[in-house]
Motif scaffolding. Structure first.
Motif, PDB file in Angstrom:
ATOM      1  N   GLU A   1     -40.490   3.306 -18.509  1.00 15.86           N
ATOM      2  CA  GLU A   1     -39.760   3.505 -17.244  1.00 15.86           C
ATOM      3  C   GLU A   1     -40.165   4.811 -16.573  1.00 15.86           C
ATOM      4  OE1 GLU A   1     -35.563   3.137 -17.529  1.00 15.86           O
ATOM      5  OE2 GLU A   1     -35.623   1.087 -18.340  1.00 15.86           O
ATOM      6  N   LEU A   2     -40.323   5.856 -17.359  1.00 16.23           N
ATOM      7  CA  LEU A   2     -40.727   7.134 -16.781  1.00 16.23           C
ATOM      8  C   LEU A   2     -42.166   7.062 -16.266  1.00 16.23           C
ATOM      9  CD1 LEU A   2     -40.114  10.069 -16.107  1.00 16.23           C
ATOM     10  CD2 LEU A   2     -40.841  10.691 -18.428  1.00 16.23           C
ATOM     11  N   VAL A   3     -43.036   6.393 -16.979  1.00 15.56           N
ATOM     12  CA  VAL A   3     -44.411   6.222 -16.504  1.00 15.56           C
ATOM     13  C   VAL A   3     -44.415   5.523 -15.150  1.00 15.56           C
ATOM     14  CG1 VAL A   3     -46.590   5.018 -16.940  1.00 15.56           C
ATOM     15  CG2 VAL A   3     -45.483   6.294 -18.784  1.00 15.56           C
ATOM     16  N   GLU A   4     -43.605   4.477 -15.004  1.00 15.57           N
ATOM     17  CA  GLU A   4     -43.532   3.767 -13.718  1.00 15.57           C
ATOM     18  C   GLU A   4     -42.989   4.668 -12.622  1.00 15.57           C
ATOM     19  OE1 GLU A   4     -44.762   0.710 -12.942  1.00 15.57           O
ATOM     20  OE2 GLU A   4     -45.677   1.057 -14.896  1.00 15.57           O
ATOM     21  N   ARG A   5     -41.971   5.469 -12.966  1.00 19.48           N
ATOM     22  CA  ARG A   5     -41.438   6.407 -11.972  1.00 19.48           C
ATOM     23  C   ARG A   5     -42.515   7.374 -11.518  1.00 19.48           C
ATOM     24  NH1 ARG A   5     -37.470  11.626 -12.743  1.00 19.48           N
ATOM     25  NH2 ARG A   5     -39.504  12.570 -13.209  1.00 19.48           N
ATOM     26  N   GLU A   6     -43.291   7.877 -12.465  1.00 25.01           N
ATOM     27  CA  GLU A   6     -44.326   8.848 -12.117  1.00 25.01           C
ATOM     28  C   GLU A   6     -45.466   8.209 -11.331  1.00 25.01           C
ATOM     29  OE1 GLU A   6     -44.069  12.146 -12.375  1.00 25.01           O
ATOM     30  OE2 GLU A   6     -42.046  11.659 -13.051  1.00 25.01           O
TER      31      GLU A   6
ATOM     32  N   GLY B   1     -45.254  22.990  -5.738  1.00 26.41           N
ATOM     33  CA  GLY B   1     -46.051  22.436  -4.651  1.00 26.41           C
ATOM     34  C   GLY B   1     -46.376  20.981  -4.929  1.00 26.41           C
ATOM     35  N   ARG B   2     -46.613  20.214  -3.863  1.00 26.78           N
ATOM     36  CA  ARG B   2     -46.832  18.781  -4.029  1.00 26.78           C
ATOM     37  C   ARG B   2     -48.063  18.479  -4.886  1.00 26.78           C
ATOM     38  NH1 ARG B   2     -47.036  16.662   1.958  1.00 26.78           N
ATOM     39  NH2 ARG B   2     -48.224  18.619   2.101  1.00 26.78           N
ATOM     40  N   LEU B   3     -49.138  19.205  -4.663  1.00 24.08           N
ATOM     41  CA  LEU B   3     -50.356  18.916  -5.417  1.00 24.08           C
ATOM     42  C   LEU B   3     -50.207  19.320  -6.882  1.00 24.08           C
ATOM     43  CD1 LEU B   3     -53.160  17.863  -5.627  1.00 24.08           C
ATOM     44  CD2 LEU B   3     -54.030  19.965  -4.576  1.00 24.08           C
ATOM     45  N   VAL B   4     -49.534  20.431  -7.144  1.00 21.51           N
ATOM     46  CA  VAL B   4     -49.254  20.811  -8.534  1.00 21.51           C
ATOM     47  C   VAL B   4     -48.429  19.710  -9.201  1.00 21.51           C
ATOM     48  CG1 VAL B   4     -48.103  22.477 -10.034  1.00 21.51           C
ATOM     49  CG2 VAL B   4     -49.398  23.275  -8.047  1.00 21.51           C
ATOM     50  N   GLY B   5     -47.406  19.245  -8.506  1.00 20.78           N
ATOM     51  CA  GLY B   5     -46.582  18.170  -9.046  1.00 20.78           C
ATOM     52  C   GLY B   5     -47.380  16.908  -9.304  1.00 20.78           C
ATOM     53  N   LEU B   6     -48.287  16.580  -8.403  1.00 16.57           N
ATOM     54  CA  LEU B   6     -49.113  15.386  -8.566  1.00 16.57           C
ATOM     55  C   LEU B   6     -50.022  15.519  -9.791  1.00 16.57           C
ATOM     56  CD1 LEU B   6     -50.338  12.697  -7.652  1.00 16.57           C
ATOM     57  CD2 LEU B   6     -51.736  13.980  -6.011  1.00 16.57           C
ATOM     58  N   LEU B   7     -50.646  16.674  -9.951  1.00 18.41           N
ATOM     59  CA  LEU B   7     -51.568  16.865 -11.068  1.00 18.41           C
ATOM     60  C   LEU B   7     -50.851  16.824 -12.418  1.00 18.41           C
ATOM     61  CD1 LEU B   7     -53.819  19.653  -9.525  1.00 18.41           C
ATOM     62  CD2 LEU B   7     -54.506  17.298 -10.033  1.00 18.41           C
ATOM     63  N   VAL B   8     -49.675  17.438 -12.490  1.00 22.32           N
ATOM     64  CA  VAL B   8     -48.916  17.415 -13.747  1.00 22.32           C
ATOM     65  C   VAL B   8     -48.408  16.007 -14.031  1.00 22.32           C
ATOM     66  CG1 VAL B   8     -46.864  18.296 -14.952  1.00 22.32           C
ATOM     67  CG2 VAL B   8     -48.332  19.860 -13.646  1.00 22.32           C
ATOM     68  N   SER B   9     -47.982  15.301 -12.997  1.00 25.28           N
ATOM     69  CA  SER B   9     -47.543  13.921 -13.174  1.00 25.28           C
ATOM     70  C   SER B   9     -48.677  13.051 -13.703  1.00 25.28           C
ATOM     71  CB  SER B   9     -47.034  13.363 -11.841  1.00 25.28           C
ATOM     72  OG  SER B   9     -46.695  11.996 -11.960  1.00 25.28           O
ATOM     73  N   ARG B  10     -49.868  13.210 -13.127  1.00 20.03           N
ATOM     74  CA  ARG B  10     -51.029  12.447 -13.602  1.00 20.03           C
ATOM     75  C   ARG B  10     -51.379  12.811 -15.045  1.00 20.03           C
ATOM     76  NH1 ARG B  10     -54.876  10.209  -9.794  1.00 20.03           N
ATOM     77  NH2 ARG B  10     -56.556  11.028 -11.141  1.00 20.03           N
ATOM     78  N   HIS B  11     -51.219  14.081 -15.386  1.00 18.35           N
ATOM     79  CA  HIS B  11     -51.495  14.514 -16.759  1.00 18.35           C
ATOM     80  C   HIS B  11     -50.531  13.824 -17.721  1.00 18.35           C
ATOM     81  CE1 HIS B  11     -53.212  17.177 -19.753  1.00 18.35           C
ATOM     82  NE2 HIS B  11     -52.007  17.552 -20.135  1.00 18.35           N
ATOM     83  N   PHE B  12     -49.262  13.734 -17.339  1.00 18.89           N
ATOM     84  CA  PHE B  12     -48.280  13.061 -18.189  1.00 18.89           C
ATOM     85  C   PHE B  12     -48.636  11.594 -18.394  1.00 18.89           C
ATOM     86  CE2 PHE B  12     -44.670  10.104 -17.804  1.00 18.89           C
ATOM     87  CZ  PHE B  12     -44.256  10.146 -19.134  1.00 18.89           C
ATOM     88  N   THR B  13     -48.906  10.865 -17.319  1.00 16.13           N
ATOM     89  CA  THR B  13     -49.169   9.436 -17.479  1.00 16.13           C
ATOM     90  C   THR B  13     -50.458   9.200 -18.257  1.00 16.13           C
ATOM     91  OG1 THR B  13     -50.177   9.347 -15.253  1.00 16.13           O
ATOM     92  CG2 THR B  13     -47.860   8.731 -15.452  1.00 16.13           C
ATOM     93  N   ARG B  14     -51.381  10.116 -18.149  1.00 21.43           N
ATOM     94  CA  ARG B  14     -52.609  10.016 -18.951  1.00 21.43           C
ATOM     95  C   ARG B  14     -52.285  10.138 -20.442  1.00 21.43           C
ATOM     96  NH1 ARG B  14     -58.071  12.866 -17.058  1.00 21.43           N
ATOM     97  NH2 ARG B  14     -59.416  12.436 -18.833  1.00 21.43           N
ATOM     98  N   LEU B  15     -51.356  11.014 -20.793  1.00 18.46           N
ATOM     99  CA  LEU B  15     -50.992  11.234 -22.187  1.00 18.46           C
ATOM    100  C   LEU B  15     -50.076  10.138 -22.728  1.00 18.46           C
ATOM    101  CD1 LEU B  15     -50.143  15.050 -22.094  1.00 18.46           C
ATOM    102  CD2 LEU B  15     -52.189  14.006 -23.085  1.00 18.46           C
ATOM    103  N   ALA B  16     -49.167   9.670 -21.898  1.00 20.86           N
ATOM    104  CA  ALA B  16     -48.061   8.846 -22.391  1.00 20.86           C
ATOM    105  C   ALA B  16     -48.212   7.367 -22.104  1.00 20.86           C
ATOM    106  CB  ALA B  16     -46.746   9.336 -21.779  1.00 20.86           C
ATOM    107  N   GLY B  17     -49.314   6.979 -21.495  1.00 19.38           N
ATOM    108  CA  GLY B  17     -49.465   5.591 -21.077  1.00 19.38           C
ATOM    109  C   GLY B  17     -49.326   4.582 -22.194  1.00 19.38           C
ATOM    110  N   ARG B  18     -49.618   4.975 -23.428  1.00 19.80           N
ATOM    111  CA  ARG B  18     -49.558   4.030 -24.549  1.00 19.80           C
ATOM    112  C   ARG B  18     -48.220   4.074 -25.279  1.00 19.80           C
ATOM    113  NH1 ARG B  18     -54.941   5.931 -24.976  1.00 19.80           N
ATOM    114  NH2 ARG B  18     -54.338   7.517 -26.496  1.00 19.80           N
TER     115      ARG B  18
END
Length: 207
Positions: free
Chosen positions: A116-121, A93-110
Motif C-alpha cells: 500500500e505504501l509503495v502504491e502511495r509513493e 523540496g519537491r525534487l528531494v521528496g521525489l528522489l527519496v520516494s523513488r529510493h524507497f520504492t526501489r528498495l521496498a518493491g519486493r
C-alpha cells in the motif's frame, strides 16, 4: 540499524548516521552537471530521516537480542518508518521528496507487506514528475547515483570495502568519520575510513 562486527564485539551504526555519511560521500563526488545536483546531494543526506524515532528506541530482534538490522525490520514498522521518511523528505523540496520516494520504492518493491505504501509513493512520484517536468533518463540516472552512494556508505558503516572502480571523488583523498555504539548498550566509539585515489581506491579503516 547497521550491525558492524569487529572480532567479538558488535557495533551498531544508526540509519541516520549512515544517511549523513551518504551525504558526505555525495558531496565529495565529482559533480554530474547533467543532474539536479543540489537536490540530489540533499536527498543523499536525508534519505533515512524517517528512521530517527526508531533509532532512539530500536526494536530488538528476539533471535539475537540485538536491534534489528534495517533490512530485517518487520513490514509494519518498516512501512511506518518510510511513510514518515518520504513525507519528511518532501519538506526539503519537491525534487528531494521525489528522489527519496523513488529510493524507497526501489528498495521496498519486493516487500509484499508494504504494498500500500509503495502504491502511495508511486502516485506521489507520478504527480511530482509531471509537475517538475523532468525526463525519465535524468531521474533514473539520479536515482542510480543515490543508490550507489547509499551502497558505499552501507559498506563503510558495516566494515566492508566498497566497490569504487575508477576513483569517483573530486579530492585525491577522502576521510569519512562516523560514530557507532558497542552493543548491547555499551560505549560510543568513533570510526574513521580513509580512501585515496591514484591506485586501487580500496579504503583502509582505523579506529
Amino acid at each position: 540499524m547497521i550491525l558492524r562486527r569487529e572480532g567479538e564485539r558488535v557495533l551498531g551504526v544508526t540509519q541516520t548516521a549512515h544517511s549523513a555519511l551518504t551525504g558526505h560521500i555525495a558531496a565529495a563526488w565529482k559533480p554530474g552537471p547533467e543532474l539536479p545536483w543540489d537536490s540530489l546531494l540533499t536527498a543523499a543526506a536525508v534519505h533515512d530521516l524517517g528512521w530517527a524515532p526508531w533509532e532512539l528506541s530500536p526494536q530488538i530482534d528476539p533471535r539475537t537480542g540485538l536491534p534489528y538490522q534495517f533490512y530485517e525490520v518487520p513490514d509494519r514498522q518498516y512501512a511506518e518508518i518510510w511513510a514518515r521518511g518520504t513525507d519528511a523528505a518532501a519538506t526539503f523540496g519537491r525534487l528531494v521528496g521525489l528522489l527519496v520516494s523513488r529510493h524507497f520504492t526501489r528498495l521496498a518493491g519486493r516487500r509484499e507487506g508494504v504494498h500500500e505504501l509503495v502504491e502511495r509513493e508511486r502516485e506521489r512520484q507520478a504527480a511530482l514528475t509531471a509537475a517538475l517536468g523532468l525526463d525519465a533518463a535524468t531521474l533514473d540516472a539520479a536515482s542510480d547515483l543515490l543508490a550507489r552512494w547509499d551502497a558505499i556508505s552501507l559498506d563503510v558503516c558495516g566494515g566492508r570495502e566498497p566497490e569504487l572502480g575508477a576513483w569517483p571523488f573530486a579530492p585525491d583523498r577522502l576521510v569519512l568519520r562516523f560514530e557507532a555504539r558497542e552493543l548491547p548498550a555499551g560505549a560510543i566509539v568513533a570510526r574513521e575510513v580513509g580512501m585515496a585515489g591514484g591506485g586501487s581506491g580500496h579504503p583502509h579503516a582505523r579506529a
